[in-house]
Design a protein around this motif. Structure first.
Motif, PDB file in Angstrom:
ATOM      1  N   TYR A  92       0.846  -1.206   0.000  1.00 49.28           N
ATOM      2  CA  TYR A  92       0.000   0.000   0.000  1.00 49.28           C
ATOM      3  C   TYR A  92       0.877   1.250   0.000  1.00 49.28           C
ATOM      4  O   TYR A  92       1.976   1.262   0.582  1.00 49.28           O
ATOM      5  CB  TYR A  92      -0.910   0.004   1.230  1.00 49.28           C
ATOM      6  CG  TYR A  92      -1.892  -1.160   1.266  1.00 49.28           C
ATOM      7  CD1 TYR A  92      -3.135  -1.038   0.638  1.00 49.28           C
ATOM      8  CD2 TYR A  92      -1.561  -2.355   1.913  1.00 49.28           C
ATOM      9  CE1 TYR A  92      -4.019  -2.111   0.680  1.00 49.28           C
ATOM     10  CE2 TYR A  92      -2.444  -3.421   1.938  1.00 49.28           C
ATOM     11  CZ  TYR A  92      -3.678  -3.289   1.317  1.00 49.28           C
ATOM     12  OH  TYR A  92      -4.561  -4.343   1.334  1.00 49.28           O
ATOM     13  N   SER A  93       0.334   2.315  -0.638  1.00 46.37           N
ATOM     14  CA  SER A  93       1.024   3.615  -0.630  1.00 46.37           C
ATOM     15  C   SER A  93       0.785   4.292   0.715  1.00 46.37           C
ATOM     16  O   SER A  93      -0.060   3.832   1.501  1.00 46.37           O
ATOM     17  CB  SER A  93       0.476   4.494  -1.752  1.00 46.37           C
ATOM     18  OG  SER A  93      -0.879   4.858  -1.452  1.00 46.37           O
ATOM     19  N   PRO A  94       1.536   5.377   1.005  1.00 48.24           N
ATOM     20  CA  PRO A  94       1.292   6.112   2.256  1.00 48.24           C
ATOM     21  C   PRO A  94      -0.165   6.552   2.414  1.00 48.24           C
ATOM     22  O   PRO A  94      -0.658   6.699   3.532  1.00 48.24           O
ATOM     23  CB  PRO A  94       2.248   7.299   2.159  1.00 48.24           C
ATOM     24  CG  PRO A  94       3.362   6.804   1.293  1.00 48.24           C
ATOM     25  CD  PRO A  94       2.711   5.931   0.289  1.00 48.24           C
ATOM     26  N   ALA A  95      -0.863   6.695   1.284  1.00 46.50           N
ATOM     27  CA  ALA A  95      -2.272   7.103   1.330  1.00 46.50           C
ATOM     28  C   ALA A  95      -3.193   5.888   1.456  1.00 46.50           C
ATOM     29  O   ALA A  95      -4.418   6.019   1.306  1.00 46.50           O
ATOM     30  CB  ALA A  95      -2.634   7.897   0.078  1.00 46.50           C
ATOM     31  N   ARG A  96      -2.599   4.706   1.739  1.00 49.35           N
ATOM     32  CA  ARG A  96      -3.332   3.447   1.905  1.00 49.35           C
ATOM     33  C   ARG A  96      -4.012   2.997   0.619  1.00 49.35           C
ATOM     34  O   ARG A  96      -5.021   2.301   0.616  1.00 49.35           O
ATOM     35  CB  ARG A  96      -4.378   3.532   3.022  1.00 49.35           C
ATOM     36  CG  ARG A  96      -3.797   3.801   4.402  1.00 49.35           C
ATOM     37  CD  ARG A  96      -2.806   2.712   4.815  1.00 49.35           C
ATOM     38  NE  ARG A  96      -3.415   1.394   4.887  1.00 49.35           N
ATOM     39  CZ  ARG A  96      -2.742   0.255   4.928  1.00 49.35           C
ATOM     40  NH1 ARG A  96      -1.424   0.255   4.901  1.00 49.35           N
ATOM     41  NH2 ARG A  96      -3.393  -0.898   4.981  1.00 49.35           N
ATOM     42  N   GLU A  97      -3.393   3.372  -0.491  1.00 51.14           N
ATOM     43  CA  GLU A  97      -3.899   2.931  -1.786  1.00 51.14           C
ATOM     44  C   GLU A  97      -3.173   1.641  -2.167  1.00 51.14           C
ATOM     45  O   GLU A  97      -1.948   1.536  -2.054  1.00 51.14           O
ATOM     46  CB  GLU A  97      -3.623   4.003  -2.839  1.00 51.14           C
ATOM     47  CG  GLU A  97      -4.077   3.608  -4.240  1.00 51.14           C
ATOM     48  CD  GLU A  97      -3.675   4.639  -5.279  1.00 51.14           C
ATOM     49  OE1 GLU A  97      -3.949   4.390  -6.470  1.00 51.14           O
ATOM     50  OE2 GLU A  97      -3.080   5.671  -4.917  1.00 51.14           O
ATOM     51  N   HIS A  98      -3.906   0.613  -2.574  1.00 50.24           N
ATOM     52  CA  HIS A  98      -3.303  -0.654  -2.951  1.00 50.24           C
ATOM     53  C   HIS A  98      -2.515  -0.481  -4.239  1.00 50.24           C
ATOM     54  O   HIS A  98      -3.062  -0.142  -5.280  1.00 50.24           O
ATOM     55  CB  HIS A  98      -4.391  -1.722  -3.153  1.00 50.24           C
ATOM     56  CG  HIS A  98      -3.842  -3.059  -3.579  1.00 50.24           C
ATOM     57  ND1 HIS A  98      -4.428  -3.808  -4.574  1.00 50.24           N
ATOM     58  CD2 HIS A  98      -2.769  -3.776  -3.152  1.00 50.24           C
ATOM     59  CE1 HIS A  98      -3.742  -4.925  -4.743  1.00 50.24           C
ATOM     60  NE2 HIS A  98      -2.719  -4.925  -3.879  1.00 50.24           N
TER      61      HIS A  98
END
Length: 488
Positions: free
Chosen positions: A100-106
């Motif tokens: 996941y990215s820091p923005a919690r995007e998979h």
């Protein structure tokens, strides 16, 4: 720091470590991935990771199911078959983790694969080895002593099938005395504290019979104590052999003592007999002081009794020494018979006896003992002949297959030599056929036929020394036949 992590992943060779996009396409490729799967980085970047799966797994949609399971559970791990570039399969441990990215995007997945083919092959070989070993019972117990595995050897030794015994407590193999003493729990306790428990003792089979076992219990650790490995070997036959060997040692020592006693006793007994006989002979021959007829008869009986006693002592000594270990050598039985005919030449001539014999073979024997055997049997044929008929002794031989022989007491052999001594003498009742081989057992009065009652007992002992058996068949007035079987 990020560069260092990149260098670390790229340099690892034992693990395939790479990234996938959210749909499963390969984004990165390290040296370990190239080494285990066979693809160069340019060949695989951008392709779907399903190419590493078997055809069967692709057909069932396994690649997509793993991606979904990793997303839903936060991690997916398994062991299974994967394929290399050349189409060969390898057994792999696979870990799939969503990223996941820091923005919690998979943004994709991290995939780690390790080639466990050699480990799996080794485990399969060990499992095959353990399962098929027949001489040892090899099985595992849990921490409480309950049976987890069961090999073929355990089934053969203890009598249980795997479905019958898996899950049962191993105390089922112990005797009531050992159960009452708390032995099973004690053994597990000692194994944990000392690192191993080993002993020999009685154990029980499924049918309740006992067997003498060597037992080794070892604790097994994997992230802590998880159970025990137990090895049991049936030593019942070895124990019996040890007991027989010990008994033989005691018997051998006893025999040597008996032989020593017999030798000393024969000397000490024969010396006074010689003096009695010598003095009896001197008195009988004293012409200056003649004895009355009654005195002469009495003294003659003393003289004769001394002679018989001396013969008896010689026979007892000979019988006692037959247990000694003598040297076996190849020797002609025809030569043995020729020697005996020379020894008994005078008696054979006086009685006009005829000895008929087919060619006898060479046999592994103690020549002196075999000569005594033939001498005793020929002498008996001459002694117990009928007055109205000249003695005839027929000796025949043939080879008998071991499979056709049922007599007990024989040494094992593929073939046996059968000898038959058939005479035309007075014979004896068949019910006495076993008795005649006993020490001092006589069928006739000593005044009618001289002898000590040891001749046939000596024959049996000699035959047994050569691994054979002897038997007799007869009927009154119809002669006798002695049959001997010897390992050929």
């Amino acid at each position: 720091m990020q560069e260092n992590y990149h260098l670390l992943v790229e340099s690892i060779q034992d693990y395939a470590i790479y990234m996938l996009d959210p749909l499963g396409h390969v984004l990165t490729w390290n040296v370990g991935a190239q080494r285990s799967k066979g693809y160069q980085e340019a060949e695989v970047i951008g392709t779907h990771f399903s190419r590493f799966f078997t055809e069967e797994d692709r057909a069932t949609g396994k690649p997509g199911a793993e991606l979904r399971a990793a997303l839903e559970q936060g991690r997916y791990e398994e062991e299974g078959w994967r394929t290399r570039k050349d189409g060969s399969r390898f057994w792999a441990n696979v870990i799939l983790t969503p990223l996941y990215s820091p923005a919690r995007e998979h943004i994709g997945y991290a995939k780690i694969t390790r080639d466990l083919t050699e480990k799996r092959r080794s485990e399969e070989l060990y499992q095959l080895l353990v399962s098929q070993v027949k001489e040892y019972a090899l099985f595992m117990l849990d921490e409480g002593g309950h049976i987890l595995t069961w090999n073929e050897g355990a089934g053969r030794i203890k009598g249980y099938t795997a479905p019958e015994i898996i899950g049962k407590h191993f105390s089922i193999f112990y005797t009531p005395e050992d159960l009452a003493a708390g032995k099973p729990a004690m053994e597990l306790d000692v194994a944990v504290k000392a690192g191993k428990y080993e002993e020999e003792g009685w154990r029980l089979r499924k049918d309740g019979s006992r067997f003498w076992a060597n037992v080794v219990i070892s604790p097994i650790y994997k992230d802590g104590h998880i159970g025990f490995a137990k090895v049991t070997r049936d030593l019942t036959k070895r124990r019996e052999l040890d007991r027989v060997t010990q008994a033989n040692r005691i018997l051998e020592a006893s025999n040597k003592e008996l032989e020593r006693f017999a030798a000393i006793a024969s000397h000490d007994l024969k010396e006074p007999l010689r003096k009695i006989r010598m003095n009896a002979e001197r008195v009988l021959g004293d012409v200056q002081h003649p004895l009355s007829e009654q005195q002469q008869v009495a003294l003659s009986k003393i003289y004769g009794a001394c002679g018989r006693m001396a013969t008896l002592i010689d026979d007892v000594l000979q019988f006692s020494t037959l247990s000694q270990a003598d040297h076996f050598e190849p020797y002609s039985l025809q030569g043995v018979l020729a020697d005996v005919e020379v020894l008994l030449e005078q008696t054979i001539s006086e009685k006009g006896a005829v000895i008929e014999c087919t060619g006898l073979p060479v046999l592994l024997m103690v020549p002196a003992q075999m000569r005594q055997l033939f001498q005793n049997l020929v002498s008996n044929a001459l002694k117990f002949s009928r007055k109205e008929e000249r003695p005839l002794l027929t000796i025949t031989q043939r080879i008998v297959k071991g499979a056709d022989v049922s007599e007990s007491g024989l040494w094992p052999a593929e073939e046996y030599l059968e000898l038959r001594f058939r005479d035309n003498g007075i014979g004896f009742p068949q019910e006495a056929a076993e008795k005649i081989f006993n020490l001092f057992d006589r069928l006739h009065n000593k005044d009618a036929y001289e002898g000590t009652g040891l001749g046939l007992a000596i024959c049996r002992k000699i035959v047994e020394n050569h691994g054979g058996v002897i038997s007799a068949r007869s009927a009154p007035g119809q002669g006798a036949e002695f049959r001997i079987l010897l390992p050929a």
